[in-house]
Structures are given as C-alpha cells and as structure tokens.
Motif scaffolding. Sequence first.
Motif, short mmCIF file in Angstrom:
data_model
loop_
_atom_site.label_atom_id
_atom_site.label_comp_id
_atom_site.label_asym_id
_atom_site.label_seq_id
_atom_site.Cartn_x
_atom_site.Cartn_y
_atom_site.Cartn_z
N VAL A 101 0.84 -1.19 0.00
CA VAL A 101 0.00 0.00 0.00
C VAL A 101 0.88 1.24 0.00
CG1 VAL A 101 -1.79 1.25 1.25
CG2 VAL A 101 -1.78 -1.25 1.25
N VAL A 102 0.51 2.21 -0.83
CA VAL A 102 1.27 3.47 -0.91
C VAL A 102 0.50 4.55 -0.16
CG1 VAL A 102 2.33 2.86 -3.10
CG2 VAL A 102 0.15 4.06 -3.11
N PRO A 103 1.19 5.60 0.29
CA PRO A 103 0.51 6.65 1.05
C PRO A 103 -0.65 7.27 0.28
CG PRO A 103 2.88 6.87 1.25
CD PRO A 103 2.64 5.79 0.23
N ASP A 104 -1.76 7.51 1.00
CA ASP A 104 -2.92 8.16 0.41
C ASP A 104 -3.60 8.99 1.49
OD1 ASP A 104 -4.25 6.40 2.08
OD2 ASP A 104 -4.76 5.00 0.49
N ASN A 105 -4.78 9.49 1.18
CA ASN A 105 -5.53 10.32 2.12
C ASN A 105 -6.79 9.60 2.59
OD1 ASN A 105 -3.75 12.56 1.93
ND2 ASN A 105 -4.70 13.14 -0.02
N ALA A 106 -6.62 8.33 2.97
CA ALA A 106 -7.78 7.53 3.39
C ALA A 106 -8.44 8.10 4.64
CB ALA A 106 -7.35 6.08 3.63
N PHE A 107 -7.68 8.80 5.48
CA PHE A 107 -8.23 9.37 6.70
C PHE A 107 -8.06 10.89 6.63
CE2 PHE A 107 -6.77 5.10 7.77
CZ PHE A 107 -7.95 4.56 8.30
N ALA A 108 -8.86 11.48 5.80
CA ALA A 108 -8.73 12.91 5.56
C ALA A 108 -9.57 13.75 6.54
CB ALA A 108 -9.14 13.26 4.13
N GLU A 109 -10.57 13.15 7.20
CA GLU A 109 -11.41 13.93 8.09
C GLU A 109 -10.66 14.32 9.35
OE1 GLU A 109 -13.02 9.66 8.77
OE2 GLU A 109 -11.87 10.75 7.25
N THR A 110 -11.23 15.26 10.10
CA THR A 110 -10.57 15.75 11.30
C THR A 110 -10.59 14.68 12.39
OG1 THR A 110 -12.59 16.69 12.23
CG2 THR A 110 -11.31 18.09 10.73
N VAL A 111 -9.65 14.82 13.32
CA VAL A 111 -9.58 13.85 14.40
C VAL A 111 -10.80 13.93 15.30
CG1 VAL A 111 -8.28 15.39 15.93
CG2 VAL A 111 -8.07 12.93 16.19
N THR A 112 -11.41 15.10 15.43
CA THR A 112 -12.62 15.24 16.24
C THR A 112 -13.76 14.41 15.66
OG1 THR A 112 -11.99 17.48 16.89
CG2 THR A 112 -14.30 16.87 17.17
N ALA A 113 -13.92 14.48 14.35
CA ALA A 113 -14.96 13.68 13.70
C ALA A 113 -14.68 12.19 13.85
CB ALA A 113 -15.06 14.06 12.22
N MET A 114 -13.41 11.82 13.79
CA MET A 114 -13.04 10.42 13.96
C MET A 114 -13.42 9.92 15.35
SD MET A 114 -9.32 10.08 12.15
CE MET A 114 -9.09 10.37 10.40
N ILE A 115 -13.11 10.71 16.36
CA ILE A 115 -13.40 10.31 17.73
C ILE A 115 -14.90 10.16 17.93
CG2 ILE A 115 -13.32 11.07 20.13
CD1 ILE A 115 -10.60 12.32 19.53
N GLU A 116 -15.67 11.12 17.44
CA GLU A 116 -17.13 11.04 17.59
C GLU A 116 -17.69 9.83 16.87
OE1 GLU A 116 -18.51 14.74 16.11
OE2 GLU A 116 -17.95 15.89 17.92
N ASP A 117 -17.17 9.54 15.69
CA ASP A 117 -17.65 8.38 14.94
C ASP A 117 -17.29 7.08 15.66
OD1 ASP A 117 -18.74 7.16 12.43
OD2 ASP A 117 -16.69 6.42 12.27
N ALA A 118 -16.06 7.01 16.19
CA ALA A 118 -15.63 5.80 16.89
C ALA A 118 -16.45 5.56 18.14
CB ALA A 118 -14.15 5.90 17.25
N GLN A 119 -16.80 6.63 18.86
CA GLN A 119 -17.59 6.47 20.07
C GLN A 119 -19.02 6.02 19.78
OE1 GLN A 119 -17.03 10.28 22.06
NE2 GLN A 119 -15.47 9.39 23.40
N ARG A 120 -19.44 6.18 18.55
CA ARG A 120 -20.79 5.69 18.17
C ARG A 120 -20.76 4.26 17.67
NH1 ARG A 120 -21.11 10.79 15.66
NH2 ARG A 120 -20.63 9.79 13.68
N THR A 121 -19.71 3.87 16.96
CA THR A 121 -19.76 2.61 16.22
C THR A 121 -18.70 1.59 16.61
OG1 THR A 121 -18.33 3.50 14.45
CG2 THR A 121 -20.71 3.83 14.22
#
Length: 486
Positions: free
Chosen positions: A281-301
């Motif tokens: 795998v080569v570098p990409d922007n698979a996780f382009a959203e902000t870390v705040t959005a990531m945390i909120e999404d993880a706490q839901r799912t």
Amino acid sequence: MNARSLMRAKRARILITLVVKGALLLGGLPPSACAFDVFGAAASVPPTPAGEFADTDAAHSCQFVPLGAPLRLAEAVNRALCENPKTREVWANVKIQAAAVGVAKSAYLPTLSASLQDGRDDATTDVKGYSRLSSVTRSTLYSGSASANWILYDFGGRKAALANAQALLAAAHATHDATLQTVFATVATDYYAAQAAAAKLELAKETESIAYDSFTAASARVTRGVAAISDQLQAETAWAQSTFSRVKAEGDLQIAIGTLAADMSLRADQPVAMPDAEDSVVPDNAFAETVTAMIEDAQRTHPAIAAARAKLDAAIASEQQTRAEGLPVFSLTGRYSQNNQPASLGLGEPHLPSTGRDWYLGVQVQIPLFEGFGRSYRIGGAHAQAELQKDMLDEARQQVALDVWKSYQLLQTDTENINNAATLLLVTQRSFDVARHRYAAGVGNILELLSAQKALSEARQQRVQALTGWRAARLQLAAKLGRLTA
C-alpha cells in the motif's frame, strides 16, 4: 392373570424397549444430529471464527493451501482470524449466547413429561395359625403417566430473561468483532514488521558489499603508497561493523518471521517469504477527516463500545428478571395417569385385576412469600452490576477516544516522514556518490567516504521504516476507529 392383562404387559414391555433403544441411539449420535433449532439460534452464529472478515472468494472459508510465495497481507490476516485461539474463543462464546437465547425463548412454550413403569410383583403374606389369611400374589404391574405445565403469566420474568439473553448475544457479537479487529491489526503490524526486517536485511547486505568495496579501494591505495595504513584500517573497521549489522538483521528477520507465523497458528520455524517493502500500500488520504470527527464516529460505532453498551442492557434486563422472580407465577397444569395395580377386598382375600385412572386440569399459582431476605440482596447486587456496566461503558468511550487520538497523531507523523525519508535518501545517495568519486580520484579522504557511506545506510533503513511504519499506523488507526475490513 387373564389374557387382557398379559396383552397390556406385553405392550408395555415393547414400549419400554423402544424408548430405551431410541435413547441409546440418540445418545450415540453427534449433538448436531439430535438437536432441533426451532428458534433459528444457529442463524445468528457466523459460519467461521473469521466472521465477516472471511474470504468470501474462497471455495471453503478457513481452509488453506500451503503458504504462498511471497506471503500477502490478506492471506496472513485470513489465516490468523481463522486459526488464532482468541478468535475461536469469542466465536464459541457467540454460539453459547445464541443457545442461551433459544433457552430463553423456550420458556414461552409448555413443558411435557411422561413416565412409564413395568415390573414383576411377587407378594407373599404368611399369617401363622391363620392360613386362610395367608396369600401369595404374583403379577406383572405397569403404570404410566403424562403431565404438562404451561406458564401463563409471570409479571415479565420471561421477557426480562429473553432481553438479557439477547443483549448478551449482542455483546458477544460485538466482542467477536472487536477481537477480530484486534487480531487483524496485530497480524498486520507483525506482517509489516517482518517485511521491514526482510528489507533491512537486504539493505544490510548492500551496506556490507559497499563497505567491502571501500575496504578494497583503501587497500589498493595503501598498496600503491598513496594512502596511509589508517585508511585501510578504518575501512576494514567499517566493513566489520556492517558484517555485524548484517548478522543481527538476519536474527531480527527470523524473530519477526516466527512472530508472524505464530499469529497464523503455524510453527515458528515455518518458512515465510515476504514481498518487497515497495510492493504494498502506498501513502494516500484515506483518513482525511478531522480527528474530532473520527473520535465522535468511533464512540458511536466501535465494537468495544457496542459490546459495553450491550452488556449494560443485559445487566438492566437481569435486574428486571431478578425483581420478577419474586412475584407470583400463574401456570396451566394437567396430568393423566393409568395403572393395573390389583385390588383386594381385605387381608386374605384374593387380588383381583383392576385398572386405575387419574387425571386433573387446573391453574396453579406460585407465590414466593419469604426467602430469608435473599431476594432483596440479589436485587441490590443486580442493580450494582448495572451501575458497574455503565461505568465500564464510560471507560470504554474514553479509551477509544484516547486510542484514536494517539493513532491519528502517529499516522500524521509517519505520513510526513515518508517524504522526509525520501528526500534524505536522495541527498545521502548523491553525497555518497560524490565522496566515492573524490576518494577514487585521490582528492577525498577516508573519513569523508565512510561518513557518507554510513549516512546512506541509515537513510535507506529510515526509508524502509517510514514506509512500513506508515502502513502499520494506518491499519492501527483503522482498528481504533473500528473500520477494518477484509
């Protein structure tokens, strides 16, 4: 005994023989052959320990051929998810909880039971001095009965028990998913570590070869008298150090390969060929959203939070079930029995053939009146368990948020360092080429050459470490988010 009684006794013996033989036959069969899944509990159980991560393209999931060469990440992950003891343990727990749901649903159906007895009765009464009162009775006796019980209403006890079982099943599924993602991330990390170790060994061999070339060049200059013996000794020292590093890299690779093989439940000495570090795998922007959005999404799912939430629901239902167990239970009951016990008019009178029958049908009410205050303590314990599960849910949310934050920052660092490592490698390669030409032309010194040689070796290793580290950090972040997919 008359012909009618003999016929009944014969029928009873035949029936007993059939029941015994049937029980022995069912007892000799595997559990799956004599189980009736009327509630469809098996449908909620994944067919393999790998669950949704199973290789759906394979003809038979979790059945593998010998390792491919080179080993691909997907194959390593599939083997680990199917064969790892941790994934098999949580898969077995899903099956246990699915069966518990079936047990909870069965409480809504009536229970039936039957009893059958057939035996020989020899009764002798010897009254001394009164022979007319003495008697000898020999008869074949049988008796049979059937009973039924159907709970009509229990103030929500069965409903709470079913809710508890269903919540525990949901928790088992979430735990299974979380374990799969953890094992996925672990084997992927170990896979990239082995890939990096293989690349570092190749770089160590190249470095050793370059060091040998430098030693040869220095020796030639010393032989021609255009360089001091110190040049040869310093070059030889660098060569010896590169040989030491190469041997260490070989040992590191074997350790990394053994760890990866253990993840796949293979022997540690299982030969494994790794692909080139650039072939992945080569570098990409698979996780382009902000870390705040990531945390909120993880706490839901996130599966770990889903498991904690389901355990809280199970604890609440368990408290409701404990309370309901102290309330009355209304049941419909019935029984029918028949026997051929002989009847006698009195002592010394002959026994006469007879048939007895008995049946009843009615409503039964069971009211727990006093249990030594045990019910109050059980309710208090169940309530405390619910509070504990609520605190564990809050703890899981905090831990997931922290894990996502750390993994995100690590990925950001590794992403930037990939470009930095590429630039560093380009500069050090040019520096080494210049130093080598200068030394060969007699205008450079050995220290300049060895310094450039060392810097190039380190830059190559940093490039490999940056690539494999970024890939591992990417998967770790996906695992912390609960987004890993096969």
